[in-house]
Design an enzyme around this catalytic site. Structure first.
Site, PDB file in Angstrom:
ATOM      1  N   ASP A  12      13.170  29.257  32.414  1.00  0.00           N
ATOM      2  CA  ASP A  12      12.242  29.071  31.301  1.00  0.00           C
ATOM      3  C   ASP A  12      10.949  28.413  31.776  1.00  0.00           C
ATOM      4  O   ASP A  12      10.946  27.662  32.756  1.00  0.00           O
ATOM      5  CB  ASP A  12      12.914  28.212  30.205  1.00  0.00           C
ATOM      6  CG  ASP A  12      12.213  28.357  28.862  1.00  0.00           C
ATOM      7  OD1 ASP A  12      11.468  29.329  28.669  1.00  0.00           O
ATOM      8  OD2 ASP A  12      12.426  27.479  28.005  1.00  0.00           O
ATOM      9  N   ASN A  60      13.983  38.149  22.672  1.00  0.00           N
ATOM     10  CA  ASN A  60      12.660  38.251  23.304  1.00  0.00           C
ATOM     11  C   ASN A  60      11.873  39.497  22.884  1.00  0.00           C
ATOM     12  O   ASN A  60      10.665  39.585  23.119  1.00  0.00           O
ATOM     13  CB  ASN A  60      12.770  38.196  24.832  1.00  0.00           C
ATOM     14  CG  ASN A  60      13.088  36.817  25.384  1.00  0.00           C
ATOM     15  OD1 ASN A  60      13.768  36.668  26.409  1.00  0.00           O
ATOM     16  ND2 ASN A  60      12.601  35.763  24.729  1.00  0.00           N
TER      17      ASN A  60
HETATM   18  C1  IPE Z   1      15.519  31.965  26.906  1.00  0.00           C
HETATM   19  O1  IPE Z   1      14.211  31.521  26.923  1.00  0.00           O
HETATM   20  C2  IPE Z   1      15.558  33.406  27.328  1.00  0.00           C
HETATM   21  C3  IPE Z   1      15.256  33.653  28.737  1.00  0.00           C
HETATM   22  C4  IPE Z   1      15.046  32.759  29.644  1.00  0.00           C
HETATM   23  C5  IPE Z   1      15.228  35.050  29.115  1.00  0.00           C
HETATM   24  P1  IPE Z   1      13.304  31.541  25.613  1.00  0.00           P
HETATM   25  O2  IPE Z   1      11.997  30.967  25.998  1.00  0.00           O
HETATM   26  O3  IPE Z   1      13.288  32.901  25.021  1.00  0.00           O
HETATM   27  O4  IPE Z   1      14.110  30.581  24.636  1.00  0.00           O
HETATM   28  P2  IPE Z   1      13.631  29.729  23.392  1.00  0.00           P
HETATM   29  O5  IPE Z   1      12.854  30.662  22.509  1.00  0.00           O
HETATM   30  O6  IPE Z   1      12.777  28.634  23.918  1.00  0.00           O
HETATM   31  O7  IPE Z   1      14.890  29.213  22.782  1.00  0.00           O
HETATM   32  C1  IPE Z   2      10.897  32.459  30.565  1.00  0.00           C
HETATM   33  O1  IPE Z   2       9.628  31.961  30.349  1.00  0.00           O
HETATM   34  C2  IPE Z   2      10.928  33.958  30.707  1.00  0.00           C
HETATM   35  C3  IPE Z   2      11.418  34.665  29.517  1.00  0.00           C
HETATM   36  C4  IPE Z   2      11.913  34.116  28.445  1.00  0.00           C
HETATM   37  C5  IPE Z   2      11.351  36.110  29.533  1.00  0.00           C
HETATM   38  P1  IPE Z   2       8.931  31.951  28.935  1.00  0.00           P
HETATM   39  O2  IPE Z   2       8.174  33.217  28.779  1.00  0.00           O
HETATM   40  O3  IPE Z   2       9.925  31.680  27.867  1.00  0.00           O
HETATM   41  O4  IPE Z   2       7.929  30.747  29.094  1.00  0.00           O
HETATM   42  P2  IPE Z   2       7.590  29.638  28.011  1.00  0.00           P
HETATM   43  O5  IPE Z   2       8.887  29.034  27.560  1.00  0.00           O
HETATM   44  O6  IPE Z   2       6.877  30.338  26.907  1.00  0.00           O
HETATM   45  O7  IPE Z   2       6.739  28.670  28.737  1.00  0.00           O
HETATM   46 MG    MG Z   3      10.590  30.007  26.953  1.00  0.00          MG
END
Ligand code: IPE
Ligand code: IPE
Ligand code: MG
Length: 234
Positions: A12, A60
């Site tokens: 994340d 997502n």
């Molecule tokens: C979890 O991260 C999903 C992945 C790492 C693919 P998100 O960024 O989507 O999760 P939330 O929205 O913060 O819970």
């Molecule tokens: C994790 O990084 C990757 C996916 C969830 C696909 P994020 O895209 O969630 O990054 P933040 O949490 O918005 O910084």
């Molecule tokens: Mg995230």
């Protein structure tokens, strides 16, 4: 160092990492994709046998179309170009999640990479794409229900092992250690069944800044935990 057999990672913070640098979010994902390839090598080198990463959740899809497209393209590139490297490093690749919702060419590339690496005996690399733990459990229950309906099994014969086996992770031992980067301390629908007794480790580092030293720190913390599984300490 006591090394966990199976490490799962909620990668994340790609977006926040990019934003902090004045870059588009997709640049964070590009950098994140490079990091995961390096961490796979480091995990293998450290003796980890299974590495499972959360790449794209069932939730997502609600992101802007351009970001979803960029993420799918990164996954596509990985599936289409990493066979030689997996062969060289003896890596077995498996994809978790509902693949039927992915683009046909991506599905084909995944099927090919899974098939071509199935016999590799080194580290098992599981990538969760269009993965949600609740969706996975629902699909597993449907599979078992169909088995009962068609007389392949008995409702009374369904036990924890049977449900485990019907999940996308069937045959793979449960994670020992679950890492989540970038400060958030939640599971976000990842491996709900499988992490029943995993040790959880949270770090403030954003995924694009995660490296071998960070992985070693997590393993070191894991080594200090006492896993009791409901029993009593020695
Ligand atoms: C979890 O991260 C999903 C992945 C790492 C693919 P998100 O960024 O989507 O999760 P939330 O929205 O913060 O819970
Ligand atoms: C994790 O990084 C990757 C996916 C969830 C696909 P994020 O895209 O969630 O990054 P933040 O949490 O918005 O910084
Ligand atoms: Mg995230």
């Amino acid at each position: 160092m006591m090394v966990p057999q199976h490490v799962a990672i909620i990668m994340d913070g790609n977006g926040r990492w990019a934003k902090k640098r004045g870059l588009p979010r997709t640049m964070g994902h590009t950098r994140g994709a490079q990091v995961v390839e390096q961490i796979l090598e480091d995990a293998d080198d450290l003796g980890i046998r299974y590495l499972t990463v959360y790449a794209f959740s069932t939730e997502n899809w609600s992101r802007p179309a351009a970001e979803v497209k960029a993420l799918m393209n990164l996954l596509r590139t990985y599936m289409k170009t990493s066979l030689a490297k997996c062969a060289k490093n003896n890596v077995r690749v498996r994809v978790l999640g509902d693949k039927t919702k992915l683009a046909p060419d991506l599905q084909a590339a995944i099927a090919n990479l899974e098939k071509e690496t199935a016999g590799n005996t080194g580290i098992t690399f599981q990538i969760a794409i269009n993965y949600g733990a609740r969706d996975e459990i629902v699909r597993a229950v449907r599979k078992l229900a169909a088995d009962v309906k068609d007389g392949r099994t008995d409702a009374d014969a369904i036990d924890e092992a049977a449900l485990s086996n019907a999940l996308d992770t069937g045959g793979i031992p449960d994670p020992d250690l679950l890492i989540r980067t970038c400060g958030e301390e939640r599971i976000s629908n990842f491996l709900l069944w499988q992490i029943a007794y995993a040790e959880l480790y949270f770090t403030d580092k954003a995924w694009p800044d995660f490296d071998r030293a960070e992985l070693e720190k997590a393993i070191e913390a894991y080594g200090k935990r006492e896993r009791r599984y409901g029993g009593l300490s020695e």
